[in-house]
Motif scaffolding. Structure first.
Motif, PDB file in Angstrom:
ATOM      1  N   TRP A  36      31.000  34.359  39.936  1.00 48.00           N
ATOM      2  CA  TRP A  36      31.833  35.107  39.008  1.00 48.00           C
ATOM      3  C   TRP A  36      31.246  35.012  37.611  1.00 48.00           C
ATOM      4  N   THR A  57      27.961  24.254  44.065  1.00 42.60           N
ATOM      5  CA  THR A  57      28.594  25.011  42.993  1.00 42.60           C
ATOM      6  C   THR A  57      27.979  24.687  41.638  1.00 42.60           C
ATOM      7  N   SER A  59      29.199  25.622  37.407  1.00 41.85           N
ATOM      8  CA  SER A  59      30.208  26.297  36.588  1.00 41.85           C
ATOM      9  C   SER A  59      29.957  26.035  35.119  1.00 41.85           C
ATOM     10  N   ILE A  69      35.700  27.396  42.270  1.00 37.84           N
ATOM     11  CA  ILE A  69      35.114  28.464  43.077  1.00 37.84           C
ATOM     12  C   ILE A  69      34.993  27.974  44.515  1.00 37.84           C
ATOM     13  N   LEU A  80      38.047  32.585  43.193  1.00 36.47           N
ATOM     14  CA  LEU A  80      38.050  31.822  41.946  1.00 36.47           C
ATOM     15  C   LEU A  80      39.498  31.470  41.633  1.00 36.47           C
ATOM     16  N   CYS A  95      32.430  39.989  40.046  1.00 33.54           N
ATOM     17  CA  CYS A  95      31.877  39.284  41.195  1.00 33.54           C
ATOM     18  C   CYS A  95      30.384  39.600  41.307  1.00 33.54           C
TER      19      CYS A  95
END
Length: 118
Positions: A36, A57, A59, A69, A80, A95
């Protein structure tokens, strides 16, 4: 052709929660990453979070501890979960799906608006 369909945006008060979903369809390489990004008015698009097929992941610092996520590989869907939302989280959320073979393949959803009121 690859299509990404997002859902789950909306208007929420400060401190509230929203869950975004993005379903991918078409000819998708299994070794992909989904993620995202967001773009606020007058600002550049920025990373929110990404996740590999294996569950690794990444972020942005600004969302760590608040956003999570996740993905369902069987459904080619990424989620999300956004908690403790702040007005500065207001943006269009996009996305993203990508993988690399002999070249980079990258696809974007149409975007979903998230508005956090103070």
């Amino acid at each position: 052709q690859v299509q990404l369909v997002e859902s789950g945006g909306g208007l929420v008060q400060t401190g509230g929660s929203l869950r975004l979903s993005c379903a991918a369809s078409g000819s998708i390489f299994s070794g992909n990453a989904m993620g995202w990004y967001r773009q606020a008015p007058g600002k550049q698009r920025e990373l929110v979070a990404t996740i590999t097929r294996g569950g690794i992941t990444n972020s942005a610092d600004s969302v760590k501890g608040r956003f999570t996520i996740s993905r369902d590989n069987a459904k080619n869907t990424v989620y999300l979960q956004m908690n403790s939302l702040k007005p500065e989280d207001t943006a269009v959320y996009y996305c993203n799906l990508r993988w690399r073979l002999s070249k980079e393949y990258e696809y974007w959803g149409q975007g979903t608006q998230v508005t956090v009121s103070s």
